[in-house]
Scaffold this active site. Structure first.
Site, PDB file in Angstrom:
ATOM      1  N   HIS A 109     -12.737   3.228  -9.438  1.00 28.98           N
ATOM      2  CA  HIS A 109     -13.234   2.044 -10.151  1.00 28.98           C
ATOM      3  C   HIS A 109     -14.651   1.756  -9.638  1.00 28.98           C
ATOM      4  O   HIS A 109     -14.821   0.962  -8.706  1.00 28.98           O
ATOM      5  CB  HIS A 109     -12.299   0.862  -9.864  1.00 28.98           C
ATOM      6  CG  HIS A 109     -12.559  -0.332 -10.704  1.00 28.98           C
ATOM      7  ND1 HIS A 109     -11.557  -1.137 -11.203  1.00 28.98           N
ATOM      8  CD2 HIS A 109     -13.714  -0.905 -11.128  1.00 28.98           C
ATOM      9  CE1 HIS A 109     -12.079  -2.112 -11.900  1.00 28.98           C
ATOM     10  NE2 HIS A 109     -13.391  -2.009 -11.858  1.00 28.98           N
ATOM     11  N   ARG A 167     -17.593  -0.043  -9.172  1.00 34.94           N
ATOM     12  CA  ARG A 167     -18.030  -1.416  -9.496  1.00 34.94           C
ATOM     13  C   ARG A 167     -19.560  -1.463  -9.517  1.00 34.94           C
ATOM     14  O   ARG A 167     -20.218  -0.642  -8.874  1.00 34.94           O
ATOM     15  CB  ARG A 167     -17.424  -2.393  -8.499  1.00 34.94           C
ATOM     16  CG  ARG A 167     -15.903  -2.461  -8.667  1.00 34.94           C
ATOM     17  CD  ARG A 167     -15.233  -3.546  -7.860  1.00 34.94           C
ATOM     18  NE  ARG A 167     -13.787  -3.511  -8.051  1.00 34.94           N
ATOM     19  CZ  ARG A 167     -13.125  -4.181  -8.986  1.00 34.94           C
ATOM     20  NH1 ARG A 167     -13.777  -4.968  -9.813  1.00 34.94           N
ATOM     21  NH2 ARG A 167     -11.808  -4.081  -9.080  1.00 34.94           N
ATOM     22  N   HIS A 202     -17.921   0.366  -3.187  1.00 38.63           N
ATOM     23  CA  HIS A 202     -17.127   1.514  -2.704  1.00 38.63           C
ATOM     24  C   HIS A 202     -17.548   2.784  -3.463  1.00 38.63           C
ATOM     25  O   HIS A 202     -18.397   3.514  -2.991  1.00 38.63           O
ATOM     26  CB  HIS A 202     -15.616   1.241  -2.651  1.00 38.63           C
ATOM     27  CG  HIS A 202     -15.014   0.511  -3.817  1.00 38.63           C
ATOM     28  ND1 HIS A 202     -15.123   0.950  -5.103  1.00 38.63           N
ATOM     29  CD2 HIS A 202     -14.266  -0.645  -3.865  1.00 38.63           C
ATOM     30  CE1 HIS A 202     -14.460   0.130  -5.902  1.00 38.63           C
ATOM     31  NE2 HIS A 202     -13.943  -0.869  -5.197  1.00 38.63           N
ATOM     32  N   GLU A 257     -12.164   3.547 -14.082  1.00 41.53           N
ATOM     33  CA  GLU A 257     -11.844   2.166 -14.447  1.00 41.53           C
ATOM     34  C   GLU A 257     -13.132   1.348 -14.448  1.00 41.53           C
ATOM     35  O   GLU A 257     -13.985   1.542 -13.565  1.00 41.53           O
ATOM     36  CB  GLU A 257     -10.901   1.544 -13.423  1.00 41.53           C
ATOM     37  CG  GLU A 257      -9.613   2.313 -13.221  1.00 41.53           C
ATOM     38  CD  GLU A 257      -8.666   1.639 -12.224  1.00 41.53           C
ATOM     39  OE1 GLU A 257      -7.473   1.922 -12.292  1.00 41.53           O
ATOM     40  OE2 GLU A 257      -9.145   0.843 -11.381  1.00 41.53           O
ATOM     41  N   THR A 293     -11.575  -8.145  -6.747  1.00 39.39           N
ATOM     42  CA  THR A 293     -10.723  -7.056  -7.232  1.00 39.39           C
ATOM     43  C   THR A 293     -10.227  -7.450  -8.618  1.00 39.39           C
ATOM     44  O   THR A 293     -10.434  -8.584  -9.060  1.00 39.39           O
ATOM     45  CB  THR A 293      -9.550  -6.767  -6.265  1.00 39.39           C
ATOM     46  OG1 THR A 293      -8.880  -5.567  -6.678  1.00 39.39           O
ATOM     47  CG2 THR A 293      -8.552  -7.910  -6.198  1.00 39.39           C
ATOM     48  N   HIS A 318      -1.738  -1.806  -9.525  1.00 38.84           N
ATOM     49  CA  HIS A 318      -2.229  -2.868  -8.641  1.00 38.84           C
ATOM     50  C   HIS A 318      -1.125  -3.312  -7.675  1.00 38.84           C
ATOM     51  O   HIS A 318      -0.088  -3.814  -8.084  1.00 38.84           O
ATOM     52  CB  HIS A 318      -2.792  -4.090  -9.388  1.00 38.84           C
ATOM     53  CG  HIS A 318      -3.844  -4.796  -8.575  1.00 38.84           C
ATOM     54  ND1 HIS A 318      -5.199  -4.548  -8.713  1.00 38.84           N
ATOM     55  CD2 HIS A 318      -3.740  -5.698  -7.584  1.00 38.84           C
ATOM     56  CE1 HIS A 318      -5.876  -5.272  -7.851  1.00 38.84           C
ATOM     57  NE2 HIS A 318      -5.014  -5.982  -7.139  1.00 38.84           N
ATOM     58  N   GLY A 360      -4.065   2.638  -4.880  1.00 42.11           N
ATOM     59  CA  GLY A 360      -5.132   2.785  -3.911  1.00 42.11           C
ATOM     60  C   GLY A 360      -4.884   2.027  -2.617  1.00 42.11           C
ATOM     61  O   GLY A 360      -4.752   2.631  -1.542  1.00 42.11           O
TER      62      GLY A 360
HETATM   63  C1  LIG Z   1      -7.994  -2.009 -12.318  1.00 44.58           C
HETATM   64  C2  LIG Z   1      -7.275  -2.233 -11.106  1.00 44.58           C
HETATM   65  O1  LIG Z   1      -6.131  -2.475 -11.138  1.00 44.58           O
HETATM   66  C3  LIG Z   1      -7.833  -2.284  -9.788  1.00 44.58           C
HETATM   67  O2  LIG Z   1      -6.731  -2.490  -8.976  1.00 44.58           O
HETATM   68  C4  LIG Z   1      -8.571  -1.365  -9.048  1.00 44.58           C
HETATM   69  O3  LIG Z   1      -9.025  -0.189  -9.343  1.00 44.58           O
HETATM   70  C5  LIG Z   1      -8.795  -1.827  -7.630  1.00 44.58           C
HETATM   71  O4  LIG Z   1     -10.104  -2.148  -7.475  1.00 44.58           O
HETATM   72  P1  LIG Z   1     -10.664  -2.438  -6.025  1.00 44.58           P
HETATM   73  O5  LIG Z   1     -10.370  -1.234  -5.212  1.00 44.58           O
HETATM   74  O6  LIG Z   1     -12.136  -2.671  -6.235  1.00 44.58           O
HETATM   75  O7  LIG Z   1      -9.945  -3.659  -5.511  1.00 44.58           O
HETATM   76  N1  LIG Z   2      -5.406   0.613 -11.513  1.00 44.72           N
HETATM   77  C1  LIG Z   2      -4.936   0.210 -10.238  1.00 44.72           C
HETATM   78  C2  LIG Z   2      -5.521   1.023  -9.194  1.00 44.72           C
HETATM   79  O1  LIG Z   2      -6.225   1.984  -9.472  1.00 44.72           O
HETATM   80  C3  LIG Z   2      -5.260   0.783  -7.771  1.00 44.72           C
HETATM   81  O2  LIG Z   2      -4.891  -0.508  -7.469  1.00 44.72           O
HETATM   82  P1  LIG Z   2      -4.474  -0.836  -5.939  1.00 44.72           P
HETATM   83  O3  LIG Z   2      -3.313   0.058  -5.592  1.00 44.72           O
HETATM   84  O4  LIG Z   2      -5.683  -0.512  -5.097  1.00 44.72           O
HETATM   85  O5  LIG Z   2      -4.084  -2.262  -5.938  1.00 44.72           O
END
Ligand SMILES: CC(=O)[C@@H](O)[C@H](O)COP(=O)(O)O
Ligand SMILES: NCC(=O)COP(=O)(O)O
Length: 248
Positions: A45, A47, A52, A77, A107, A199, A222
């Protein structure tokens, strides 16, 4: 063996790397370990502030997957800004997840509000489909959301599982949040949308979700994955999450 649903999100690895002006821990190196261990692909993702994942990471991941892991998938994302859409066009991931995040958001914490966000989304979806990128929309756990995603032409939704993940210490509340996620998943599945979830998913909270929505195609993980991997190592955590998903 069931095909993997696990897409490992490496945002947190990039965040750790960015503490120093040094190339480790390696985002591509750990992504490769995850895919070698059985993950279906990698999610990032990027940003706008590059706190990151950097744009350069996106291109390095995309090239590595094309060269070394042609059967694995990259998911990008982001908010469908002009800048993000340019990145999608140039990097050509397998999948894009459009999220309604503000640039300075800590986030992701909500899905699209389909009564007000649709015109930018419709154009972005059409562009991504022209570039042969599978489109997913980030949706709240709300069974009325999938029909809007379908009518905009999305091929998948990703259900925001943050509220479910936040109930890790309250089983009664977790059951209420899980029911919303499952009902949303069923509504999307009934419309022939592919169903993803993400998430704050963990080894602990995944089994109850998969038991009630076994048709889920993908889970991008993640934060919880990285926390687990700090204890068990990247390859072993892939095995642990896939076991939680009932795949091995
Ligand atoms: C889209 C989504 O669900 C996010 O959870 C994501 O990719 C996390 O982003 P961060 O790592 O920036 O918190
Ligand atoms: N789309 C969710 C994602 O990529 C990871 O979310 P998280 O496990 O870091 O909360």
């Amino acid at each position: 063996m069931t095909p993997s649903r696990l897409s490992v999100n490496v945002n947190a690895i990039a965040m750790l790397r960015n503490r120093r002006d040094l190339p480790w821990p390696s985002v591509t190196g750990l992504a490769a370990i995850a895919m070698e261990a059985g993950a279906k692909g990698i999610t990032v993702h990027p940003r706008p502030d590059e706190r990151h994942i950097r744009k350069t990471d996106v291109f390095e991941l995309s090239e590595m997957i094309e060269d070394r892991f042609p059967n694995k998938e990259l998911c990008l994302e982001g908010y469908p800004s002009d800048d993000f859409l340019k990145l999608v066009k140039e990097a050509r991931p397998d999948q894009v997840l459009f999220v309604p995040d503000d640039p300075d958001q800590t986030t992701s914490d909500h899905g699209w509000q389909f009564d007000r966000d649709t015109s930018r989304l419709a154009d972005a979806i059409a562009s991504a489909k022209d570039w042969a990128v599978t489109v997913s929309l980030f949706c709240d756990p709300d069974p009325s959301a999938p029909k809007h995603a379908a009518s905009l032409g999305a091929e998948r939704i990703e259900i925001y599982t943050g509220p479910y993940g936040a109930c890790y210490d309250d089983p009664a509340k977790a059951e209420i949040e899980l029911t919303k996620v499952v009902e949303t998943a069923q509504a999307a599945h009934g419309l022939d949308l592919g169903v993803n979830a993400g998430h704050d998913l963990t080894v602990e909270n995944i089994p109850a979700l998969i038991a009630r929505a076994p048709f889920i195609r993908e889970m991008s993980i993640g934060h919880g994955f990285t926390a687990d991997a700090l204890i068990y190592g990247f390859a072993e955590s892939v095995r642990r999450f896939r076991t939680a998903m009932g795949e091995i």
